[in-house]
Scaffold this motif. Structure first.
Motif, PDB file in Angstrom:
ATOM      1  N   VAL A 165       0.854  -1.185   0.000  1.00 55.57           N
ATOM      2  CA  VAL A 165       0.000   0.000   0.000  1.00 55.57           C
ATOM      3  C   VAL A 165       0.893   1.237   0.000  1.00 55.57           C
ATOM      4  CG1 VAL A 165      -0.169   0.104   2.531  1.00 55.57           C
ATOM      5  CG2 VAL A 165      -1.966   1.142   1.139  1.00 55.57           C
ATOM      6  N   TYR A 166       0.397   2.271  -0.621  1.00 60.42           N
ATOM      7  CA  TYR A 166       1.111   3.548  -0.668  1.00 60.42           C
ATOM      8  C   TYR A 166       0.728   4.342   0.578  1.00 60.42           C
ATOM      9  CZ  TYR A 166       2.956   7.854  -2.720  1.00 60.42           C
ATOM     10  OH  TYR A 166       3.686   8.992  -2.969  1.00 60.42           O
ATOM     11  N   VAL A 167       1.717   4.723   1.388  1.00 56.86           N
ATOM     12  CA  VAL A 167       1.466   5.405   2.663  1.00 56.86           C
ATOM     13  C   VAL A 167       2.035   6.814   2.616  1.00 56.86           C
ATOM     14  CG1 VAL A 167       1.710   5.321   5.164  1.00 56.86           C
ATOM     15  CG2 VAL A 167       1.650   3.181   3.858  1.00 56.86           C
ATOM     16  N   LYS A 168       1.158   7.788   2.872  1.00 56.53           N
ATOM     17  CA  LYS A 168       1.611   9.176   3.015  1.00 56.53           C
ATOM     18  C   LYS A 168       1.688   9.481   4.512  1.00 56.53           C
ATOM     19  CE  LYS A 168      -1.063  12.776   2.209  1.00 56.53           C
ATOM     20  NZ  LYS A 168      -1.816  13.847   1.516  1.00 56.53           N
ATOM     21  N   ILE A 169       2.875   9.902   4.957  1.00 52.33           N
ATOM     22  CA  ILE A 169       3.113  10.178   6.371  1.00 52.33           C
ATOM     23  C   ILE A 169       3.225  11.687   6.556  1.00 52.33           C
ATOM     24  CG2 ILE A 169       4.583   9.679   8.353  1.00 52.33           C
ATOM     25  CD1 ILE A 169       5.742   7.335   6.686  1.00 52.33           C
ATOM     26  N   GLU A 170       2.344  12.234   7.383  1.00 50.75           N
ATOM     27  CA  GLU A 170       2.398  13.659   7.702  1.00 50.75           C
ATOM     28  C   GLU A 170       2.834  13.800   9.155  1.00 50.75           C
ATOM     29  OE1 GLU A 170      -1.019  16.023   5.839  1.00 50.75           O
ATOM     30  OE2 GLU A 170      -1.774  13.961   5.854  1.00 50.75           O
ATOM     31  N   LYS A 171       3.730  14.742   9.394  1.00 50.10           N
ATOM     32  CA  LYS A 171       4.249  14.953  10.737  1.00 50.10           C
ATOM     33  C   LYS A 171       4.220  16.425  11.092  1.00 50.10           C
ATOM     34  CE  LYS A 171       8.291  14.160  13.709  1.00 50.10           C
ATOM     35  NZ  LYS A 171       9.701  13.725  13.787  1.00 50.10           N
ATOM     36  N   PHE A 172       3.888  16.695  12.362  1.00 44.76           N
ATOM     37  CA  PHE A 172       3.943  18.067  12.863  1.00 44.76           C
ATOM     38  C   PHE A 172       5.288  18.241  13.563  1.00 44.76           C
ATOM     39  CE2 PHE A 172       3.033  21.551  15.794  1.00 44.76           C
ATOM     40  CZ  PHE A 172       2.397  22.438  14.940  1.00 44.76           C
ATOM     41  N   SER A 202      15.427  22.730   2.601  1.00 47.25           N
ATOM     42  CA  SER A 202      15.456  21.281   2.812  1.00 47.25           C
ATOM     43  C   SER A 202      15.988  20.959   4.206  1.00 47.25           C
ATOM     44  CB  SER A 202      16.343  20.615   1.753  1.00 47.25           C
ATOM     45  OG  SER A 202      16.431  19.226   1.987  1.00 47.25           O
ATOM     46  N   VAL A 203      15.260  20.045   4.892  1.00 49.12           N
ATOM     47  CA  VAL A 203      15.662  19.630   6.235  1.00 49.12           C
ATOM     48  C   VAL A 203      15.518  18.121   6.340  1.00 49.12           C
ATOM     49  CG1 VAL A 203      15.020  21.810   7.350  1.00 49.12           C
ATOM     50  CG2 VAL A 203      13.319  19.988   7.110  1.00 49.12           C
ATOM     51  N   GLU A 204      16.254  17.535   7.285  1.00 48.63           N
ATOM     52  CA  GLU A 204      16.150  16.108   7.536  1.00 48.63           C
ATOM     53  C   GLU A 204      15.216  15.884   8.722  1.00 48.63           C
ATOM     54  OE1 GLU A 204      19.383  12.690   7.258  1.00 48.63           O
ATOM     55  OE2 GLU A 204      19.463  13.688   9.233  1.00 48.63           O
ATOM     56  N   VAL A 205      14.223  15.017   8.518  1.00 46.04           N
ATOM     57  CA  VAL A 205      13.203  14.778   9.542  1.00 46.04           C
ATOM     58  C   VAL A 205      13.139  13.290   9.829  1.00 46.04           C
ATOM     59  CG1 VAL A 205      10.750  14.962  10.117  1.00 46.04           C
ATOM     60  CG2 VAL A 205      11.862  16.790   8.818  1.00 46.04           C
ATOM     61  N   ASP A 206      12.988  12.970  11.106  1.00 43.71           N
ATOM     62  CA  ASP A 206      12.855  11.571  11.511  1.00 43.71           C
ATOM     63  C   ASP A 206      11.384  11.156  11.390  1.00 43.71           C
ATOM     64  OD1 ASP A 206      13.001   9.064  12.539  1.00 43.71           O
ATOM     65  OD2 ASP A 206      13.980   9.629  14.431  1.00 43.71           O
ATOM     66  N   PHE A 207      11.094  10.194  10.506  1.00 42.26           N
ATOM     67  CA  PHE A 207       9.741   9.718  10.275  1.00 42.26           C
ATOM     68  C   PHE A 207       9.485   8.374  10.960  1.00 42.26           C
ATOM     69  CE2 PHE A 207      10.037  12.879   6.965  1.00 42.26           C
ATOM     70  CZ  PHE A 207       8.750  13.381   6.867  1.00 42.26           C
ATOM     71  N   ASN A 208      10.159   8.113  12.048  1.00 38.15           N
ATOM     72  CA  ASN A 208       9.920   6.888  12.799  1.00 38.15           C
ATOM     73  C   ASN A 208       8.591   7.022  13.539  1.00 38.15           C
ATOM     74  OD1 ASN A 208      10.029   4.494  14.198  1.00 38.15           O
ATOM     75  ND2 ASN A 208      11.668   5.146  15.579  1.00 38.15           N
ATOM     76  N   THR A 209       7.522   6.501  12.956  1.00 42.76           N
ATOM     77  CA  THR A 209       6.170   6.647  13.512  1.00 42.76           C
ATOM     78  C   THR A 209       5.924   5.708  14.691  1.00 42.76           C
ATOM     79  OG1 THR A 209       5.255   5.000  11.991  1.00 42.76           O
ATOM     80  CG2 THR A 209       5.295   7.307  11.247  1.00 42.76           C
TER      81      THR A 209
END
Length: 495
Positions: free
Chosen positions: A273-280, A323-330
């Motif tokens: 499945v295609y997952v879009k991850i949004e983070k605040f 551009s920034v590096e973000v941790d997407f470990n949900t």
């Protein structure tokens, strides 16, 4: 000749002695007057009685009698009350008064006819709902002016006759965590605007919204109040029309996951499945990243390069353009993706119209059972196990705008003996945009099918989507990353 007339002796006497006779009579009269004058001046007892009578009459004349007393000299006209009026001519004091006149007017009076004021009514605003995003809440409401037919009907109604006015602006307020305190977000929202995006939110907080409609129409301010049984419409100086309140919604945590295009071929060991991850992200705001995930994957973790180690830190470009590096470990993991067939309740609004005017008077909600082909996605995070269906069963609902659905144009039935209603007008640009969206979705489906049997053709379709349909929402917001990955994969296989 006749004999001459004889002289009259009386005439001859008067001629000869008349003057002397008259003088003698005058002298005699003077003598008689003198005798009477001097005779009455002597003491006569009867004269005293005459004086007493004169004094008694004079005293009696000066003594007031109730039946002969003139009324008090008050201003009777000032005391008169319609329809009775008493006019009094001021009298002199009782010792020397003249006649007075009292005039009395009588009658039944004039009937006081009050013309009731016709009330002025304004359409009310209704609350549509809220849409929660990772960094905002979109609030929507609905308002429509009266149609010409509705205005004419109100004007012809003998029992409930009314004039129509319009809303001029809205006020939007917000309540946080059920505090009971309403904060004004905007109190002069233009009537043409019927949505608001609230970006000043915090994660995992409850928010509620209410919208109030106002009208500054002069007629509504003068006749928009409650009805008085005697005078009719009363003023409405505040201009308040009504207030519509929504239901509380909770903002997301720092994460929001959106699943699209789930697939699992019959012979494939895993679904994907295609997952879009949004983070605040603090200090940055909303950031997002999308990637294909397979059963068992940690959501937010994947290989940045072929053969590399899966990582959760990825570079993104937020709204500020840096551009920034973000941790997407949900902390979440994808469990399974499986196609399923379920029975769902489909809600549909059936409009109801007035047979005489053709005006919509409401709608009837119909619920139908349907078999629905979808995919069940199960994932797990720190809050537990979650099940998501894609596409969602609610996508089958056909609700009207008043009940939270999209705008649906429905032609009303032809009234008996009436003309055929005009066809609804459609914006040519909007029609072209919708057609292009449908063509992009159709081409994507053909490319997906072609992958199994004709990979060069599939590659051609994917390239065409990126070239001719890149500006569509279907490609730019939903399928872009998938198409790019498919092009990359098919390109390598072609070499």
């Amino acid at each position: 000749m006749g004999e001459p007339k004889k002289a009259n002796p009386g005439v001859d006497f008067l001629v000869n002695y008349g003057e002397k006779l008259a003088l003698g009579i005058a002298v005699l009269a003077l003598v008689v007057c003198a005798v009477l004058w001097f005779g009455m001046s002597s003491d006569d007892p009867s004269l005293g009685q005459v004086d007493k009578g004169v004094s008694s009459l004079d005293r009696e004349a000066k003594t007031p009698h109730p039946e002969m007393t003139a009324p008090n000299t008050e201003n009777w006209q000032a005391k008169a009350v319609n329809p009775w009026t008493t006019l009094v001519a001021s009298a002199r004091p009782a010792d020397n008064w003249s006649g007075f006149i009292v005039t009395t007017a009588s009658g039944t009076g004039v009937k006081n006819v009050v013309i009731k004021k016709i009330p002025v009514v304004v359409p009310e605003v209704s609350f549509l709902g809220t849409e929660v995003a990772i960094d905002s809440i979109t609030v929507g409401w609905s308002y429509k002016d009266f149609t010409n037919q509705e205005v004419q009907k109100m004007a012809r109604d003998k029992d409930k006759k009314a004039d129509a006015a319009k809303v001029t602006h809205f006020k939007l307020e917000r309540e946080v965590n059920g505090s009971g305190k309403w904060e004004v977000l905007n109190e002069t929202i233009d009537v043409k605007t019927q949505s608001y995006v609230d970006t000043k939110i915090e994660p995992k907080q409850k928010y509620n919204y209410r919208v109030t409609a106002y009208s500054t129409d002069k007629t509504y301010l003068e006749r928009g109040g409650t009805l008085d049984p005697e005078t009719g419409a009363t003023p409405k100086p505040t201009g308040l029309v009504n207030t519509a309140t929504g239901t509380p919604v909770q903002t997301l945590g720092i994460w929001k996951l959106t699943f699209t295009n789930p697939t699992k071929p019959q012979d494939a060991p895993k679904g994907m499945v295609y997952v879009k991850i949004e983070k605040f992200e603090k200090g940055v705001g909303k950031v997002e990243k999308a990637h294909i995930h397979y059963d068992g994957d940690l959501i937010g973790t994947w290989e940045e390069s072929a053969g590399g180690e899966p990582v959760s830190k990825h570079r993104v470009t937020p709204k500020n353009g840096r551009s920034v590096e973000v941790d997407f470990n949900t902390g979440a993991s994808l469990q399974t993706v499986n196609p399923v067939k379920i029975v769902v309740d489909v809600k549909r609004c059936k409009p109801k119209f007035d047979n005489s005017t053709g005006i919509k008077i409401g709608c009837e909600q119909i619920i139908e059972k349907r078999n629905f082909d979808t995919a069940q996605i199960i994932y797990k995070d720190d809050e537990g196990v979650h099940k998501v269906y894609v596409p969602a069963p609610s996508s089958l609902d056909q609700l009207c705008e008043e009940h939270g659905g999209r705008k649906i144009i429905v032609a009303p039935p032809v009234a008996p003996g009436g003309d055929k209603p005009e066809e609804p007008k459609v914006d040519p640009k909007e029609a072209a945009r919708m057609k292009k969206e449908a063509d992009a979705e159709k081409l994507f489906d053909e490319a997906e099918k072609a992958q199994e049997k004709n990979k060069p053709l599939a590659l051609q379709y994917y390239n065409r989507l990126m070239k001719d349909f890149a500006d569509t929402e279907f490609v730019s917001k939903n399928k872009k990353n998938i198409i790019e990955e498919r092009i990359a994969g098919l390109g390598k296989k072609g070499k």
